[in-house]
Design a protein around this motif. Structure first.
Motif, short mmCIF file in Angstrom:
data_model
loop_
_atom_site.label_atom_id
_atom_site.label_comp_id
_atom_site.label_asym_id
_atom_site.label_seq_id
_atom_site.Cartn_x
_atom_site.Cartn_y
_atom_site.Cartn_z
N ARG A 4 23.62 -86.78 -38.81
CA ARG A 4 23.34 -85.51 -39.52
C ARG A 4 24.26 -84.42 -39.01
O ARG A 4 24.30 -84.14 -37.81
CB ARG A 4 21.88 -85.09 -39.35
N SER A 16 15.81 -74.85 -47.42
CA SER A 16 14.81 -75.13 -48.45
C SER A 16 14.65 -73.92 -49.36
O SER A 16 14.95 -72.78 -48.96
CB SER A 16 13.48 -75.45 -47.77
N GLY A 40 16.29 -79.44 -50.68
CA GLY A 40 16.47 -78.01 -50.59
C GLY A 40 16.55 -77.24 -51.90
O GLY A 40 16.47 -76.02 -51.89
N LYS A 66 7.09 -84.55 -46.00
CA LYS A 66 6.44 -83.37 -45.41
C LYS A 66 6.03 -82.35 -46.47
O LYS A 66 5.15 -81.53 -46.22
CB LYS A 66 7.32 -82.74 -44.33
N GLY A 114 12.03 -82.46 -51.76
CA GLY A 114 10.59 -82.40 -51.52
C GLY A 114 9.94 -81.41 -52.45
O GLY A 114 9.25 -81.75 -53.41
N ARG A 115 10.25 -80.14 -52.18
CA ARG A 115 9.65 -79.05 -52.96
C ARG A 115 9.88 -79.22 -54.46
O ARG A 115 8.96 -79.02 -55.27
CB ARG A 115 10.27 -77.73 -52.49
N TYR A 131 4.23 -78.06 -49.42
CA TYR A 131 3.99 -77.25 -48.24
C TYR A 131 2.70 -76.45 -48.37
O TYR A 131 2.59 -75.33 -47.91
CB TYR A 131 5.21 -76.33 -47.96
N ASP A 147 11.69 -89.62 -47.34
CA ASP A 147 12.34 -88.99 -46.19
C ASP A 147 11.24 -88.56 -45.24
O ASP A 147 10.34 -87.82 -45.63
CB ASP A 147 13.17 -87.78 -46.64
N ALA A 204 10.86 -86.08 -49.75
CA ALA A 204 10.51 -85.55 -48.42
C ALA A 204 8.99 -85.50 -48.27
O ALA A 204 8.32 -84.63 -48.83
CB ALA A 204 11.12 -84.16 -48.23
N HIS A 232 21.43 -81.29 -44.55
CA HIS A 232 20.31 -80.66 -45.27
C HIS A 232 20.32 -79.21 -44.79
O HIS A 232 20.03 -78.95 -43.63
CB HIS A 232 18.98 -81.34 -44.93
N GLU A 257 17.17 -85.95 -50.59
CA GLU A 257 15.85 -85.86 -49.97
C GLU A 257 15.06 -84.69 -50.55
O GLU A 257 14.64 -83.79 -49.82
CB GLU A 257 16.01 -85.65 -48.45
#
Ligand SMILES: *Cc1c(COP(=O)(O)O)cnc(C)c1O
Length: 425
Positions: free
Chosen positions: A153, A206, A243, A64, A280-281, A378, A83, A62, A203, A278
């Motif tokens: 989705r 998070s 997530g 972002k 990210g964190r 983030y 993503d 991800a 999704h 996906e």
């Protein structure tokens, strides 16, 4: 294990990122500065990937969470996809070298221009989040003579996450089509010759630290896939989103990728679909630290002590936005320093610009350096120039090398983006 470790030094233990002293980076680049560890990014990507081996999964990182081109390229070189949630993020992914067939385009409000861009690029999957978006995409694909691959989705009506603002899977959240309309819309999309319908996506939030809601959502998705199959509709991909949470030190340890993968295999493993994720964190958070310098210690009569840093909420928004916890470590630990209780704040003119209240730490003085841990996701990606503070630089470490991957803009560059209205010139 995050490759930010204390090592013994002449003045006391010093915090290193891989084989580079954080204090050397601060001296060379100035503070505040984001520092990322290549080895940690690689380790986290591999841990997630290997948890599903030998299954062939698409891991679309991800963007972002941390869209630094060097961070992206580090992951893309390992086989990650991307993503994305905007044209800007698709452009970032492409600029970093992501092949279009590994780019997923998500988001509740894709404009026609953004969808057209994604069609031209030929991304792997456009995750359609609503009926009007589905109809717009069909019309656009017809106009452009393209046949995009899409997933629908779904909002599985299971919300989860570390904070209400990052919960996305509840019926009341804006994300995805509701279960009640999923089959009708999937059939509609599948019948549209303009689209290649690959499957369904979800999704649910998070910083999820408990697998129970994820398992509930994935079970719901499984039943949906079975219902679609029963109707003779083809589903060849199941995108389960990101997530999974990371330890921020004040919380119970979230489940490991391995435990998560075991749950996924148990719930959906026997479906004949390609799995996509996906995260990210999970990949980026513990791979980054924000290094900041103490401007001053302001002791109030009555005992309250403010540790005033040169980093602020515009650089790291998570504490102000989500009441997030970040461990704050001294970059050089002074042996025998007394423990002191601080309110840790930045210089921005808002009380919200508070990183921590009543935090007990080793005593610090003006000029000392601290590191906000777990700031790789983030962090920089949510930064702004609020209070006319230029975006802070980013540094990537690999072994004993480091490179500035985004330099600190000058004040002149910041001001040059503005122009005067002609009647004010
Ligand atoms: C934000 C987001 C992710 C990543 O979430 P993490 O908690 O960082 O893993 C994945 N998919 C979508 C659609 C998102 O919006």
């Amino acid at each position: 294990m995050n490759h930010f470790e204390d090592r013994a030094g002449p003045a006391g233990a010093e915090l290193w990122c891989e084989d580079v002293r954080l204090s050397d980076i601060a001296e060379a680049v100035g503070t505040p500065v984001y520092v990322y560890s290549s080895a940690t990014l690689e380790r986290h990507y591999r841990a997630f990937h290997d948890a599903f081996a030998p299954r062939d999964v698409l891991i679309a990182y991800a963007v972002k969470a941390n869209g630094s081109l060097s961070v992206l390229r580090t992951l893309i070189q390992l086989g990650a996809g991307a993503d994305t949630v905007s044209e800007g993020e698709i452009r970032r992914a492409l600029a970093a070298g992501a092949p279009p067939e590994r780019i997923v385009f998500s988001g509740v409000g894709k404009t026609d221009a953004e969808l057209a861009f994604a069609l031209d690029v030929g991304v792997a999957e456009i995750n359609v989040e609503s009926e009007p978006e589905l109809e717009r995409l069909i019309a656009l694909a017809a106009t452009k003579g393209k046949r995009p691959t899409v997933a629908l989705r779904i909002n599985p009506n299971v919300g989860a996450g570390g904070h209400a603002k990052i919960t996305t899977g509840d019926e009341g959240n804006k994300f995805g089509v509701s279960l009640g309309e999923a089959e009708r819309l999937y059939a509609r999309a599948s019948a549209a010759p303009e689209l290649d319908v690959a499957g369904v996506a979800c999704h649910i939030g998070s910083q999820i630290s408990d697998l129970t809601p994820m398992e509930a959502a994935f079970t719901t998705m499984r039943h949906l896939v079975e219902r679609l199959h029963a109707q003779g509709l083809k589903v060849r991909r199941l995108d389960l989103g990101g997530g999974l949470g990371v330890p921020y030190f004040d919380q119970p340890e979230p489940p490991s990728p391995r435990v998560y993968a075991e749950m996924v295999e148990r719930v959906v493993g026997d479906l004949d679909v390609q799995l996509a994720f996906e995260p990210g964190r999970l990949i980026a958070a513990n791979a980054g630290a924000l290094v900041s310098q103490v401007i001053q210690v302001h002791a109030r009569p009555g005992g309250r002590r403010f540790l005033v840093l040169d980093a602020a909420m515009n650089d790291l928004l998570r504490p102000a936005m989500y009441d997030a916890f970040h461990a704050i470590r001294p970059v050089v630990s002074k042996p025998d320093a007394p423990r002191v209780v601080y309110d840790v704040v930045g210089p921005v003119c808002e009380t919200g610009d508070t990183f921590a209240r009543g935090r007990e730490m080793a005593e610090l003085a003006a000029g000392d350096l601290v590191a906000f841990m777990s700031a790789g996701a983030y962090g920089a990606s949510m930064a702004s120039e609020y209070n006319a503070r230029p975006l802070i630089p980013e540094v990537l470490v690999k072994g004993d090398r480091f490179a500035v991957t985004r330099r600190r803009p000058t004040y002149e560059e910041m001001l040059a983006r503005d122009t005067f209205a002609p009647w004010l010139e």
